[in-house]
Design an enzyme around this catalytic site. Structure first.
Site, mmCIF file in Angstrom:
data_model
loop_
_atom_site.group_PDB
_atom_site.id
_atom_site.type_symbol
_atom_site.label_atom_id
_atom_site.label_comp_id
_atom_site.label_asym_id
_atom_site.label_seq_id
_atom_site.Cartn_x
_atom_site.Cartn_y
_atom_site.Cartn_z
ATOM 1 N N HIS A 138 31.226 64.428 30.320
ATOM 2 C CA HIS A 138 31.097 62.994 30.518
ATOM 3 C C HIS A 138 29.654 62.603 30.230
ATOM 4 O O HIS A 138 28.733 63.325 30.632
ATOM 5 C CB HIS A 138 31.485 62.633 31.953
ATOM 6 C CG HIS A 138 31.436 61.162 32.229
ATOM 7 N ND1 HIS A 138 32.469 60.305 31.922
ATOM 8 C CD2 HIS A 138 30.460 60.382 32.761
ATOM 9 C CE1 HIS A 138 32.133 59.062 32.249
ATOM 10 N NE2 HIS A 138 30.926 59.090 32.776
ATOM 11 N N GLU B 265 24.715 66.634 24.871
ATOM 12 C CA GLU B 265 26.117 66.991 25.147
ATOM 13 C C GLU B 265 26.511 68.245 24.366
ATOM 14 O O GLU B 265 27.118 69.165 24.918
ATOM 15 C CB GLU B 265 27.062 65.863 24.715
ATOM 16 C CG GLU B 265 27.157 64.692 25.672
ATOM 17 C CD GLU B 265 28.161 63.655 25.170
ATOM 18 O OE1 GLU B 265 27.796 62.465 25.121
ATOM 19 O OE2 GLU B 265 29.297 64.024 24.855
ATOM 20 N N ASN C 26 35.651 69.184 31.540
ATOM 21 C CA ASN C 26 35.469 67.921 30.846
ATOM 22 C C ASN C 26 33.977 67.660 30.689
ATOM 23 O O ASN C 26 33.163 68.162 31.478
ATOM 24 C CB ASN C 26 36.098 66.769 31.645
ATOM 25 C CG ASN C 26 35.974 65.435 30.924
ATOM 26 O OD1 ASN C 26 36.100 65.358 29.709
ATOM 27 N ND2 ASN C 26 35.699 64.365 31.665
#
Lengths: 308, 308
Positions: free
Chosen positions: B202, B272, B200
């Site tokens: 974040h 990201e 994942n």
């Protein structure tokens, strides 16, 4: 002298001889230079004293915009020291600091040395500790800094109460409290008495790895165990809970894949000393400003418009 | 074949003919190339296959320190492909990826483009979303990637169940699940079916500003409101709770004194995309290694001894 003192908003030490007074200027003779340097001031208008070898000193209300003082030595009628720049620091009153430690006190020593070197425009006037035998307390005694024990415990029956601590710090006329590895919770009386005046340093990037139980090597072990790739010290203002007050400054250090907790701790500690000294410097030069949302910012010394 | 399979720690597909075996080398004949490319491997020892036009392939245990694989083609007895460099990728099987999104899917797009450009040695086989109308799902359909809706809700009554999702992902022979802005909790069946295979991303430096309720702009607002001076994306493996699995990579961006949440979000988002592509690249090249304490590390492509 009390009546006169209250007129200008300064507590004048006894024995002081009144010489004359005009609407803006009062001339007094002091018993000694030392006495005047301890005059405390009302907030807002700083009245700063300049002591010269003749013991006649003139105290004058500084205009509230200036950070320095207006004073005239009645002997030489020099209108000097109208300092509105921050660099003539010797004319601005030095801040009075209290440091709280439980252990070795390396941050305390770093700040103390910075005050001695003139980097920090303040003096550590008292040390508070819960462990009278700790390294920080020893260093304080070696350097003639009074040590107050708080809180009391079975091993430290001479500890003062929270109420007594507040009173003592007020008597010392402390401006700021610097927590530097103090493991007890700051009592609410202290937080309320010294609003926006208590700082703490924590060895992680808060709010990560903060709160009850996160101190010393435990912090660094937790950082490594989580897989976090960055850590670093955080300086923040203190409120009634652990490590949750607004952050004032941080530094980043990398976490290496083969780091032990001790290696990471050492890398963070080196940054701790730098950032705490920098923050305390700004604090003592009144360079902390508060954003609308309550976050404290530091105004740069070189360029007053730059905030960080 | 099962007995043989368990001996070398690989599950061999059926229709495999045994030819010969020595302590280090097993020669088998397969029904088809495709079948062998889906062999699962135990963690630690990667057994990689090289398929040739001849349907005879030799599987050999790679030594745990080398990053490539050793294999010999029984037809030509070539001792090649002791690939300690990872560039001969055309012979290594591409990983099969599933991406989970709830929103625009900018990270999904970044990974998809990287896969097309050959930066990532894998293919996105399926998209899973709880919002069939979202930007990510549209992009998937435009790019002929099948879309699965999960979980069921009032607006998506035809969505699959957790058990069905697991079965479907198994059918697609998915190797890794990449969560990229998926707002529903991953069900325990999925976490158990794909251990150490779900990632994942974040938008904060976990464990700070993570957990239930911390998504999208809320994260960046919280960062700014705390006074934190640094933030950045975190990629981590997923366990049964929100945002608490082991961290595999992070990047740092500064938080400026006058940042809005949108400005900080944009600065973090830029990092990201770079970070997730880099991690997925490493994942597809089997460059993730696990430290003894359970922290995942990335092996550098250029220098297999360098871990970060």
């Amino acid at each position: 002298m009390d009546a006169l003192g209250s007129i200008i908003g300064t507590r004048l030490p006894s024995p002081t001889n009144f010489i004359n007074m005009s609407s803006r200027c009062m001339t007094i003779r002091l018993a000694s230079q030392d006495a005047l340097s301890r005059c405390s001031v009302t907030y807002r208008s700083h009245i700063l004293a300049k002591a010269s070898p003749p013991s006649k000193v003139v105290l004058q209300k500084a205009g509230s915009k200036y950070q320095g003082l207006g004073c005239r030595c009645s002997a030489s009628e020099t209108v000097s020291c109208m300092t509105n720049d921050h660099t003539s620091q010797k004319s601005t009153q030095r801040k009075r600091l209290a440091v709280f430690v439980s252990g070795g006190g390396s941050n305390f020593k770093a700040i103390h040395e910075a005050t001695k070197q003139g980097l920090v425009h303040g003096d550590i006037t008292v040390l508070v500790t819960d462990k009278p035998g700790c390294g920080g307390a020893e260093y304080a005694r070696d350097n003639l800094i009074p040590v107050v024990i708080f809180p009391g415990s079975k091993s430290s029956p001479d500890g003062v109460s929270a109420f007594e601590l507040v009173a003592t710090l007020r008597k010392f006329e402390v401006d700021f409290l610097l927590l530097a590895g103090y493991l007890k919770l700051i009592p609410i009386e202290l937080v309320q008495a010294f609003r926006r005046s208590i700082l703490n340093i924590h060895p992680s990037l808060l709010p990560a790895f903060g709160g009850k139980g996160f101190y010393g090597l435990k912090v660094h072990e937790a950082v490594i165990g989580s897989g976090a790739r960055y850590s670093g010290p955080t300086v923040h203002f203190v409120d009634e809970q652990y490590d949750t007050g607004r952050i004032l400054a941080q530094r980043v250090v990398p976490v290496l894949t083969d780091d032990t907790a001790e290696q990471l701790a050492a890398r963070v500690l080196s940054q701790e000393h730098q950032v705490y000294v920098e923050v305390v410097t700004a604090l003592c030069e009144d360079r902390i400003v508060w954003r609308d949302d309550g976050v404290p910012l530091i105004r740069s010394r070189d360029n007053s418009d730059k905030l960080y | 074949m099962e007995a043989l399979g368990s001996m070398i720690g690989t599950s061999l597909p059926s229709h495999t003919k045994f030819i010969s075996m020595s302590p280090n080398c097993l020669t088998i004949r397969l029904a088809s190339r495709d079948v062998l490319s889906h062999c699962k491997v135990p963690y630690r020892r990667q057994v990689l296959t090289k398929t040739f036009s001849g349907s005879e392939v030799v599987l050999q245990k790679a030594r745990s320190k080398t990053w490539g694989f050793e294999c010999r083609c029984s037809a030509q007895e070539m001792e090649s492909y002791v690939a300690t460099d990872n560039t001969s990728r055309s012979l290594t099987q591409r990983k099969r990826l599933a991406v989970f999104v709830s929103g625009g899917g900018s990270n999904f797009k970044a990974i998809h483009e990287a896969a097309k450009e050959g930066l990532v040695h894998g293919d996105i086989m399926v998209l899973v979303t709880d919002k069939p109308g979202c930007g990510g799902a549209e992009y998937a359909r435009e790019n002929q990637i099948p879309v699965i809706v999960f979980p069921r809700s009032m607006s998506s009554p035809d969505a699959v169940s957790a058990a069905e999702l697991v079965a479907t992902l198994r059918n697609f022979e998915v190797d890794f699940l990449l969560l990229a802005g998926f707002l529903k909790l991953i069900p325990i069946e999925l976490v158990q079916a794909f251990p150490r295979s779900i990632l994942n991303i974040h938008p904060s430096l976990l464990p700070a500003f993570g957990g239930k309720g911390f998504y999208g702009l809320k994260v960046h607002k919280a960062v700014i409101g705390s006074g934190a001076r640094y933030s950045g994306p975190t990629v981590h493996f997923v366990d049964e709770r929100y945002d608490t699995g082991r961290i595999v990579a992070q990047r740092v961006v500064p938080v400026l004194a006058d940042d809005t949440a949108e400005q900080l979000a944009a600065r973090v988002l830029h990092q990201e995309h770079q970070l997730y592509v880099e991690v997925v690249s490493a994942l597809c090249e089997d460059r993730i290694v696990w430290r003894e304490d359970g922290v995942p590390l990335i092996c550098s492509r250029e220098n297999p001894n360098k871990l970060y």
